[in-house]
Design a protein around this motif. Structure first.
Motif, PDB file in Angstrom:
ATOM      1  N   HIS A  81     -23.610  12.901   7.674  1.00 53.82           N
ATOM      2  CA  HIS A  81     -22.884  11.963   6.813  1.00 53.82           C
ATOM      3  C   HIS A  81     -22.548  12.708   5.521  1.00 53.82           C
ATOM      4  O   HIS A  81     -23.411  12.892   4.662  1.00 53.82           O
ATOM      5  N   LEU A  82     -21.297  13.137   5.374  1.00 55.41           N
ATOM      6  CA  LEU A  82     -20.920  13.960   4.226  1.00 55.41           C
ATOM      7  C   LEU A  82     -20.488  13.134   3.020  1.00 55.41           C
ATOM      8  O   LEU A  82     -20.817  13.472   1.880  1.00 55.41           O
ATOM      9  N   PHE A  83     -19.709  12.081   3.249  1.00 55.90           N
ATOM     10  CA  PHE A  83     -19.119  11.329   2.151  1.00 55.90           C
ATOM     11  C   PHE A  83     -19.020   9.849   2.500  1.00 55.90           C
ATOM     12  O   PHE A  83     -18.866   9.480   3.667  1.00 55.90           O
ATOM     13  N   ARG A  84     -19.083   9.014   1.466  1.00 55.46           N
ATOM     14  CA  ARG A  84     -18.433   7.722   1.557  1.00 55.46           C
ATOM     15  C   ARG A  84     -16.955   7.938   1.227  1.00 55.46           C
ATOM     16  O   ARG A  84     -16.582   8.935   0.607  1.00 55.46           O
ATOM     17  N   PHE A  85     -16.131   6.993   1.629  1.00 56.36           N
ATOM     18  CA  PHE A  85     -14.694   7.179   1.472  1.00 56.36           C
ATOM     19  C   PHE A  85     -14.056   5.824   1.169  1.00 56.36           C
ATOM     20  O   PHE A  85     -14.298   4.851   1.889  1.00 56.36           O
ATOM     21  N   GLU A  86     -13.273   5.775   0.093  1.00 54.52           N
ATOM     22  CA  GLU A  86     -12.681   4.497  -0.329  1.00 54.52           C
ATOM     23  C   GLU A  86     -11.278   4.760  -0.863  1.00 54.52           C
ATOM     24  O   GLU A  86     -11.046   5.744  -1.575  1.00 54.52           O
ATOM     25  N   GLY A  87     -10.353   3.882  -0.514  1.00 56.83           N
ATOM     26  CA  GLY A  87      -8.994   4.101  -0.976  1.00 56.83           C
ATOM     27  C   GLY A  87      -8.118   2.886  -0.782  1.00 56.83           C
ATOM     28  O   GLY A  87      -8.569   1.812  -0.391  1.00 56.83           O
ATOM     29  N   PHE A  88      -6.820   3.090  -1.059  1.00 55.49           N
ATOM     30  CA  PHE A  88      -5.871   1.987  -0.953  1.00 55.49           C
ATOM     31  C   PHE A  88      -4.472   2.533  -0.749  1.00 55.49           C
ATOM     32  O   PHE A  88      -4.171   3.707  -1.030  1.00 55.49           O
ATOM     33  N   ASN A  89      -3.603   1.668  -0.252  1.00 57.12           N
ATOM     34  CA  ASN A  89      -2.181   1.936  -0.100  1.00 57.12           C
ATOM     35  C   ASN A  89      -1.430   0.828  -0.804  1.00 57.12           C
ATOM     36  O   ASN A  89      -1.778  -0.351  -0.661  1.00 57.12           O
ATOM     37  N   VAL A  90      -0.414   1.185  -1.587  1.00 54.35           N
ATOM     38  CA  VAL A  90       0.427   0.197  -2.245  1.00 54.35           C
ATOM     39  C   VAL A  90       1.859   0.448  -1.802  1.00 54.35           C
ATOM     40  O   VAL A  90       2.371   1.565  -1.940  1.00 54.35           O
ATOM     41  N   GLY A  91       2.502  -0.560  -1.231  1.00 53.24           N
ATOM     42  CA  GLY A  91       3.838  -0.362  -0.695  1.00 53.24           C
ATOM     43  C   GLY A  91       4.611  -1.670  -0.606  1.00 53.24           C
ATOM     44  O   GLY A  91       4.069  -2.758  -0.804  1.00 53.24           O
ATOM     45  N   ARG A  92       5.887  -1.541  -0.295  1.00 49.97           N
ATOM     46  CA  ARG A  92       6.745  -2.716  -0.097  1.00 49.97           C
ATOM     47  C   ARG A  92       7.755  -2.405   0.995  1.00 49.97           C
ATOM     48  O   ARG A  92       8.170  -1.263   1.194  1.00 49.97           O
ATOM     49  N   MET A  93       8.144  -3.466   1.704  1.00 42.41           N
ATOM     50  CA  MET A  93       9.108  -3.349   2.781  1.00 42.41           C
ATOM     51  C   MET A  93      10.513  -3.647   2.252  1.00 42.41           C
ATOM     52  O   MET A  93      10.719  -4.572   1.456  1.00 42.41           O
ATOM     53  N   VAL A  94      11.476  -2.854   2.728  1.00 42.83           N
ATOM     54  CA  VAL A  94      12.883  -3.073   2.433  1.00 42.83           C
ATOM     55  C   VAL A  94      13.599  -3.229   3.772  1.00 42.83           C
ATOM     56  O   VAL A  94      13.515  -2.339   4.630  1.00 42.83           O
ATOM     57  N   GLU A  95      14.287  -4.349   3.962  1.00 39.59           N
ATOM     58  CA  GLU A  95      14.983  -4.572   5.225  1.00 39.59           C
ATOM     59  C   GLU A  95      16.232  -3.697   5.296  1.00 39.59           C
ATOM     60  O   GLU A  95      17.003  -3.611   4.346  1.00 39.59           O
ATOM     61  N   VAL A  96      16.405  -3.025   6.435  1.00 38.25           N
ATOM     62  CA  VAL A  96      17.559  -2.159   6.675  1.00 38.25           C
ATOM     63  C   VAL A  96      18.126  -2.503   8.044  1.00 38.25           C
ATOM     64  O   VAL A  96      17.541  -3.283   8.802  1.00 38.25           O
ATOM     65  N   ASP A  97      19.268  -1.931   8.389  1.00 38.04           N
ATOM     66  CA  ASP A  97      19.855  -2.165   9.701  1.00 38.04           C
ATOM     67  C   ASP A  97      18.876  -1.731  10.786  1.00 38.04           C
ATOM     68  O   ASP A  97      18.393  -0.596  10.792  1.00 38.04           O
ATOM     69  N   GLY A  98      18.548  -2.647  11.657  1.00 36.91           N
ATOM     70  CA  GLY A  98      17.682  -2.330  12.782  1.00 36.91           C
ATOM     71  C   GLY A  98      16.207  -2.376  12.503  1.00 36.91           C
ATOM     72  O   GLY A  98      15.414  -2.004  13.366  1.00 36.91           O
ATOM     73  N   GLY A  99      15.791  -2.834  11.324  1.00 33.71           N
ATOM     74  CA  GLY A  99      14.363  -2.925  11.071  1.00 33.71           C
ATOM     75  C   GLY A  99      14.005  -2.908   9.608  1.00 33.71           C
ATOM     76  O   GLY A  99      14.641  -3.570   8.793  1.00 33.71           O
ATOM     77  N   TRP A 100      12.998  -2.103   9.281  1.00 32.87           N
ATOM     78  CA  TRP A 100      12.429  -2.112   7.936  1.00 32.87           C
ATOM     79  C   TRP A 100      12.123  -0.692   7.491  1.00 32.87           C
ATOM     80  O   TRP A 100      11.842   0.184   8.310  1.00 32.87           O
TER      81      TRP A 100
END
Length: 276
Positions: free
Chosen positions: A61-80
């Motif tokens: 057991h080398l590390f604990r690991f903690e994080g996050f992602n911050v993002g937003r979706m933009v609709e485009v032709d055929g998806g996101w």
């Protein structure tokens, strides 16, 4: 691989709601679970552990690991189109404190810890993309919906061995990123909800990190984490928000516009250490 839906509907037909066997419904539902069809930023947070595995050795057991992602979706032709940044931090396995340095237990050498500051980590989610039709296998059991994404990576390493003999063991980067996303069918059936509550798990099988300076030594790392979508950046643990504010406040928000290529731990290391 095509979409798979196994929905239990005892006593009659399935209620109204998205048909997850239909690629368009599947994609829109996944976007609502992973992020939001609205314009707002979405924050997901995770925590877990990092273990070593090497031939002839017990796991460590080398590390604990903690994080996050911050993002937003933009609709485009055929998806996101998903515009995102992510930060994650290697922590002391006993105290959970964010590390500045790490001592290799085998050599006694001390190394600077290079945390994850990936900007961007953008993604296209399209019904018909460069790699083919939308593929997000989904299973329904009772009131639960579960997506699985197995991302198996093999591409030319940003750190070729000849230039980075202490940091890289292969001229091809090979890893596995294994995701599972969980939400409730009743939430997906509420068509007025642009974002639905979601929990997830993530496992990564990867080589030693470049900053560990283990070169060609056999073995690698196993990451095992779990997390959830939050109500916003202010719901992140306070110690993470303070660390980001002190080191790179950009990570409190998603990118304003699309850019490429994506950042990884390997490309970030190369920027910090252009000569190895």
């Amino acid at each position: 691989m095509s979409q798979v839906s196994e929905r239990e509907t005892p006593g009659g037909p399935a209620p109204d709601g998205p048909d997850l066997a239909d690629p368009a419904d599947n994609l829109r539902s996944f976007v609502r679970a992973r992020a939001s069809t609205g314009p707002e930023d979405t924050v997901v947070w995770w925590t877990g552990n990092v273990h070593s595995q090497a031939p002839g050795e017990n796991h460590r057991h080398l590390f604990r690991f903690e994080g996050f992602n911050v993002g937003r979706m933009v609709e485009v032709d055929g998806g996101w189109r998903f515009l995102a940044r992510e930060a994650a931090f290697y922590q002391d396995p006993r105290t959970g404190g964010i590390l500045d340095s790490w001592t290799d237990p085998d050599t006694g050498a001390e190394h600077e810890v290079l945390h994850i500051w990936n900007d961007p980590v953008n993604q296209d989610l399209l019904l018909d993309g460069p790699r083919g039709p939308w593929r997000a296998p989904v299973t329904e059991v009772g009131g639960d919906v579960m997506w699985a994404q197995d991302i198996l990576l093999a591409y030319p390493s940003p750190l070729p061995v000849a230039a980075y003999p202490d940091n890289s063991a292969d001229d091809v980067y090979r890893a596995a990123e294994l995701f599972q996303f969980f939400c409730r069918r009743a939430d997906l059936d509420a068509a007025d909800l642009p974002s639905v509550p979601c929990h997830f798990s993530w496992t990564r099988l990867a080589p030693w990190l470049p900053w560990m300076r283990r070169g060609a030594r056999p073995g690698g790392l196993v990451y095992h984490c779990h997390g959830a979508k939050l109500g916003g950046y202010d719901e992140l643990p306070e110690h993470l928000r303070k660390y980001v504010a002190a080191h790179d406040p950009r990570f409190a928000h998603s990118p304003e516009e699309w850019s490429a290529p994506n950042e990884t731990s390997w490309t970030y290391f190369r920027k910090r250490h252009p000569q190895g």
